[in-house]
Enzyme design. Structure first.
Site, PDB file in Angstrom:
ATOM      1  N   TYR A 156     -19.096 -30.934  -0.860  1.00 36.92           N
ATOM      2  CA  TYR A 156     -20.483 -30.902  -1.335  1.00 36.92           C
ATOM      3  C   TYR A 156     -20.929 -32.269  -1.852  1.00 36.92           C
ATOM      4  O   TYR A 156     -22.026 -32.746  -1.533  1.00 36.92           O
ATOM      5  CB  TYR A 156     -20.574 -29.849  -2.440  1.00 36.92           C
ATOM      6  N   LYS A 160     -23.948 -34.545  -0.332  1.00 34.45           N
ATOM      7  CA  LYS A 160     -25.102 -34.919  -1.149  1.00 34.45           C
ATOM      8  C   LYS A 160     -25.229 -36.435  -1.297  1.00 34.45           C
ATOM      9  O   LYS A 160     -26.346 -36.961  -1.380  1.00 34.45           O
ATOM     10  CB  LYS A 160     -25.009 -34.251  -2.522  1.00 34.45           C
TER      11      LYS A 160
END
Length: 255
Positions: A156, A160
């Site tokens: 993640y 991002k």
């Protein structure tokens, strides 16, 4: 280069069935956009569409796996056919597959990168054709404070952080065509995704929220509407000289 545009512009919001995406779709409809509400399952988008239509807005539910090239192309084509050429895109779709790196599988890593980063790339590539043809456009990518690093989220965090690089590159490439590209990076926001993170760490969501709020200077967790407000600013006409920026919406300094 054309500077004219239709009376009602069309926005696409991905991952808009719930949480930040739903709040953003509703806010953009209030701002006067016709909104395509995209999510993996079109039926899951019904509450967001209903909320928009209840206030007199125009919305269309579209099912789409944003990590799939063919499906993103088809989804954008459908939006253009049924609502009009999309000139605003909010790349919000995302999943989590949290794990410590020594336990993280290839699939857990690839699936998160695929939805967040590849998905934003595919959607941006499809929509920019309509934006450059119109000579006007806005792309807002949803990053996260996790881009700065977060235990158990190598996938993640990487996705991002990658979105921030994508944002800056697209801002450079699309700027000459009247398109701005910016990034909103939320801090702690109360959504279904953060509830899942709480469950993973073995605490109740209330305890999880309270723990984070104590460390936030404004002493509260964020709400989806807080993020929707930031997106609303970036897509408005008056924000045309703001591009390639990363805005942390986290109740305090980040970055």
């Amino acid at each position: 280069m054309s500077t004219t545009h239709p009376t009602r512009r069309v926005a696409i919001v991905t991952g808009a069935a719930r949480g930040i995406g739903a709040a953003t779709a509703v806010r953009l409809a209030r701002d006067g956009f016709a909104v395509a509400v995209l999510d993996l399952d079109a039926t899951a988008c019904a509450p967001t569409v209903a909320a928009i239509e209840k206030e007199g807005g125009q919305a269309l539910a579209v099912g789409c796996d944003v990590s799939d090239t063919g499906r993103t192309e088809a989804a954008v084509a459908r939006v253009a056919d049924e609502l009009g050429a999309p000139t605003v895109l909010v790349n919000n779709a995302g999943i989590i597959r949290d794990n410590l790196v020594f336990r993280m599988t290839d699939q857990e890593f690839d699936s998160v990168i695929g939805v967040h980063l590849r998905g934003a790339f595919l959607m941006s590539r499809a929509v920019q054709r309509h934006q450059t043809a119109a000579g006007w456009g806005r792309i807002v990518n949803l990053s996260s404070s996790a881009a700065l690093g977060n235990r158990g989220q190598a996938n993640y965090s990487s996705a991002k952080a990658g979105l921030q690089g994508l944002t800056k590159t697209l801002a450079i490439e699309l700027g000459p065509f009247g398109v701005t590209v910016n990034c909103v990076a939320p801090g702690f926001i109360a959504t279904g995704m953060t509830e899942a993170t709480a469950a993973r760490t073995g605490v109740t969501f209330e305890e999880f929220t309270e723990r984070y709020a104590k460390a936030i200077p404004v002493r509260r967790g964020g709400r989806p509407e807080d993020i929707a407000q930031a997106v609303s600013f970036f897509v408005r006409e008056e924000a045309g000289f703001v591009s390639g920026q990363i805005l942390y919406v986290a109740g305090g300094p980040k970055g």
